[in-house]
Design a protein around this motif. Sequence first.
Motif, PDB file in Angstrom:
ATOM      1  N   TYR A 297       0.661  -1.189  -0.067  1.00  0.00           N
ATOM      2  CA  TYR A 297       0.174   0.220   0.016  1.00  0.00           C
ATOM      3  C   TYR A 297       0.949   1.012   0.018  1.00  0.00           C
TER       4      TYR A 297
ATOM      5  N   ASN B 284      -3.568   6.284  -1.400  1.00  0.00           N
ATOM      6  CA  ASN B 284      -4.546   5.366  -1.664  1.00  0.00           C
ATOM      7  C   ASN B 284      -4.219   4.490  -2.952  1.00  0.00           C
TER       8      ASN B 284
ATOM      9  N   ASN C 246      -3.462   0.064 -10.742  1.00  0.00           N
ATOM     10  CA  ASN C 246      -4.027   1.341 -10.178  1.00  0.00           C
ATOM     11  C   ASN C 246      -4.684   1.952 -11.417  1.00  0.00           C
TER      12      ASN C 246
ATOM     13  N   LEU D  86      -0.142   4.303   1.319  1.00  0.00           N
ATOM     14  CA  LEU D  86      -1.263   4.734   2.204  1.00  0.00           C
ATOM     15  C   LEU D  86      -1.898   6.080   1.980  1.00  0.00           C
TER      16      LEU D  86
ATOM     17  N   ARG E 141      -1.615   0.991  -4.748  1.00  0.00           N
ATOM     18  CA  ARG E 141      -0.785   0.000  -4.580  1.00  0.00           C
ATOM     19  C   ARG E 141       0.348  -0.098  -5.475  1.00  0.00           C
TER      20      ARG E 141
END
Length: 249
Positions: free
Chosen positions: A13, A18, A92, A15, A20
């Motif tokens: 992640y 948001n 993504n 973070l 990967r």
Amino acid sequence: MKDLLIDDERLDYLLAENLRIIQSPSVFSFSLDAVLLAKFAYLPLRAGKVVDLCAGNGAIPLFLSARTKAEITAVELQEKLADMADRSVRYNNLEQQIRILNDDVIGIAAKIGYELYDTVTCNPPYFPAHEASEKNLKEHVAIARHEIHLTLEQAIQSASELLKQGGKAAFVHRPGRLLDIVTAMRANRIEPKRIQFVYPKEGKDANTLLIEGTKDGRPDLKILPPLYVYGPNGEYTEEVRLLLYGQNS
């Protein structure tokens, strides 16, 4: 998801963004330097063109995509790392914004265009090719960390060739190379404008340098406040926590 990953790769992640990213403990994983550079660099908010040189597994382009709508081209010499980056981009759903090129940073402007770009970011190899400190490194990591295929001066020259007049180039490196970096930037028409030193903690020597310059800019250098990675308790400082984990950490 399983066919997205190869061998010992994992999906980590990002973070704060948001997102990967595909990483591999035996091939390559990005470091805090990538996070610092991506948050330090100037970016056009919407229209514009950005290039990330020495892209590795694509961490910086992914970080940048959360800050701008500009087109992002990422250049990585190593086929394995470029492939990891490309699969992360596709995972993504960022193919419309980020393009991964498996190519040499040296001379890249001849292939993707001279003086067309608003921003160039670069996390180049830090160590001379002859330095023996980490000879046991695997090939992928050795090439990323040592000037085997790309020197600092060559990286800065390529950045200058890509930048339009007034465009900005941002680099992350080691403080011991500061004078080399400034000398090479000025020799390639990039005037240093902002510098920030990053320290492991208060009382320790700086171990990371962030520097940004403007192509054909006027001399006016700003030294930004120091950034400390760890506080007295050994945990990330609030500033670094925000960079890594976002507002909701």
